[in-house]
Write an enzyme that holds these catalytic residues in place. Structure first.
Site, mmCIF file in Angstrom:
data_model
loop_
_atom_site.group_PDB
_atom_site.id
_atom_site.type_symbol
_atom_site.label_atom_id
_atom_site.label_comp_id
_atom_site.label_asym_id
_atom_site.label_seq_id
_atom_site.Cartn_x
_atom_site.Cartn_y
_atom_site.Cartn_z
ATOM 1 N N LEU A 45 23.392 7.534 -48.174
ATOM 2 C CA LEU A 45 24.425 8.871 -48.329
ATOM 3 C C LEU A 45 25.370 9.098 -49.029
ATOM 4 O O LEU A 45 25.949 7.889 -49.428
ATOM 5 C CB LEU A 45 25.157 8.665 -47.001
ATOM 6 C CG LEU A 45 26.104 9.947 -46.267
ATOM 7 C CD1 LEU A 45 24.703 10.833 -45.954
ATOM 8 C CD2 LEU A 45 26.783 9.103 -44.762
ATOM 9 N N SER A 111 21.451 1.593 -47.923
ATOM 10 C CA SER A 111 22.343 2.509 -46.869
ATOM 11 C C SER A 111 21.141 2.725 -45.922
ATOM 12 O O SER A 111 20.513 3.113 -45.833
ATOM 13 C CB SER A 111 23.491 3.000 -47.357
ATOM 14 O OG SER A 111 23.853 3.526 -46.419
ATOM 15 N N GLN A 112 21.322 4.687 -45.646
ATOM 16 C CA GLN A 112 20.368 4.928 -45.286
ATOM 17 C C GLN A 112 19.417 5.462 -46.086
ATOM 18 O O GLN A 112 18.581 5.405 -45.367
ATOM 19 C CB GLN A 112 21.319 6.602 -45.695
ATOM 20 C CG GLN A 112 20.237 7.802 -45.151
ATOM 21 C CD GLN A 112 21.182 9.334 -44.508
ATOM 22 O OE1 GLN A 112 22.447 9.848 -43.848
ATOM 23 N NE2 GLN A 112 20.975 10.054 -45.867
ATOM 24 N N ASP A 228 30.976 -5.170 -44.873
ATOM 25 C CA ASP A 228 30.409 -4.117 -45.583
ATOM 26 C C ASP A 228 31.361 -3.338 -45.580
ATOM 27 O O ASP A 228 31.729 -2.313 -46.218
ATOM 28 C CB ASP A 228 28.989 -3.685 -44.788
ATOM 29 C CG ASP A 228 28.619 -2.669 -45.344
ATOM 30 O OD1 ASP A 228 27.992 -3.089 -45.769
ATOM 31 O OD2 ASP A 228 28.905 -1.887 -44.769
ATOM 32 N N HIS A 283 30.694 -1.911 -49.561
ATOM 33 C CA HIS A 283 29.770 -0.423 -48.707
ATOM 34 C C HIS A 283 29.295 -0.760 -50.200
ATOM 35 O O HIS A 283 28.082 -0.480 -50.326
ATOM 36 C CB HIS A 283 29.673 -0.365 -48.011
ATOM 37 C CG HIS A 283 28.215 0.360 -47.632
ATOM 38 N ND1 HIS A 283 27.381 -0.375 -46.611
ATOM 39 C CD2 HIS A 283 28.140 2.148 -47.686
ATOM 40 C CE1 HIS A 283 26.291 0.598 -46.709
ATOM 41 N NE2 HIS A 283 26.721 1.899 -47.338
#
Length: 302
Positions: A45, A111-112, A228, A283
């Site tokens: 993202l 991630s996404q 994270d 993250h």
């Protein structure tokens, strides 16, 4: 005498002539690219390909000659577009790469992007992915108040975001495609147009085919950690998630695992799931941390 001596000791003449023979033979350039499968990287993202410059550097150093493609699609705010739209775009990008790699490819999905890649593996009946490396991805969904969420929905909190995300309008945003409110499970199952489908939590006509496609993967590498700060709960990176009391249930306790709805239980039974938790990484640092790369990623880039 000399002829007899030469017959008895032919290796001596070979050693004497070897330097001259090497000069006569054509030079063969060393090739590393034939040794390593191509690597495809999918961002998360609000990211872009630039975010992965360190990862690209690490791969080039440790596996020289590897063909690495960091897909430059749906960058920045475009990453908010519905995930099925992104899956189609990334599919068109990976098909020619896979076609040129008959021995297979590796996916590193952040991630996404990890959800995009899992959907790709589900819908592609001819993919040849060896290692699918899921890098801090909310594989069982997201339920947390993050800066991303506050920017996108400034008047909402995680406790009431379901009112937006579980509406047709909300499902037009990628983050709502994997919003998983453990207190409104029925709404999630009925409204989720993405996560509930790829998890096999809701019946659909492609469920059997998607499971079969997903199981074509050679290895699933799950990476995440308690520091994270974005993926909530962080165990979602390992297919763990909250129950209705917000107690985290690990992967083996999840219904999608117990029912083997999309193949997790089968993958684990054949020893094809690798879990690599690591503390101390926020993250935004997963793809730039050298220790993490050497421990959790590099070993699986054959």
């Amino acid at each position: 005498m000399l002829g007899l001596w030469g017959q008895r000791f032919p290796s001596v003449w070979v050693l004497l002539l070897l330097p001259f023979l090497q000069l006569l033979l054509p030079a063969v350039p060393a090739s590393h690219s034939a040794s390593y499968k191509p690597v495809i990287v999918v961002h998360g993202l609000f990211d872009s390909s630039y975010s992965f410059r360190h990862l690209l550097e690490y791969i080039n150093e440790t596996h020289p000659g590897t063909v690495v493609t960091v897909l430059d699609l749906f960058d920045g705010r475009e990453s908010l577009r519905p995930l099925w739209e992104q899956v189609q775009g990334f599919r068109e990008a990976v098909v020619p790469i896979m076609a040129k790699a008959p021995e297979g490819v590796h996916l590193i999905c952040y991630s996404q992007g990890g959800l995009v890649c899992r959907a790709l593996l589900s819908v592609m009946d001819d993919h040849n992915v060896d290692s699918f490396i899921s890098l801090s991805s909310p594989q069982m969904g997201q339920y947390g108040d993050t800066d991303y969420l506050k920017w996108l929905f400034p008047t909402s909190m995680r406790s009431n975001l379901y009112r937006i995300c579980y509406s047709p309008w909300g499902q037009e945003f990628s983050i709502c495609n994997y919003w998983h409110d453990p207190h409104h499970d029925d709404l999630y199952l009925n409204a989720s147009s993405f996560l509930a489908l790829i998890n096999g939590e809701r019946d659909h006509p492609n469920a059997t085919a998607w499971r079969k496609n997903f199981l074509r993967v050679g290895r699933l590498v799950l990476i995440g950690g308690p520091d994270d700060g974005v993926i909530t709960p962080w165990q979602s990176s390992f297919f763990g998630f909250y129950d209705a009391n917000e107690t985290v249930l690990e992967m083996e306790e999840q219904l999608v695992y117990l029912r083997d709805s999309f193949g997790l239980k089968t993958l684990l039974a054949r020893g094809a799931i690798v879990r690599c938790p690591m503390a101390g990484i926020v993250h935004t640092a997963w793809h730039s941390n050298r220790t993490l790369y050497e421990t959790c990623i590099e070993p699986w880039l054959s």
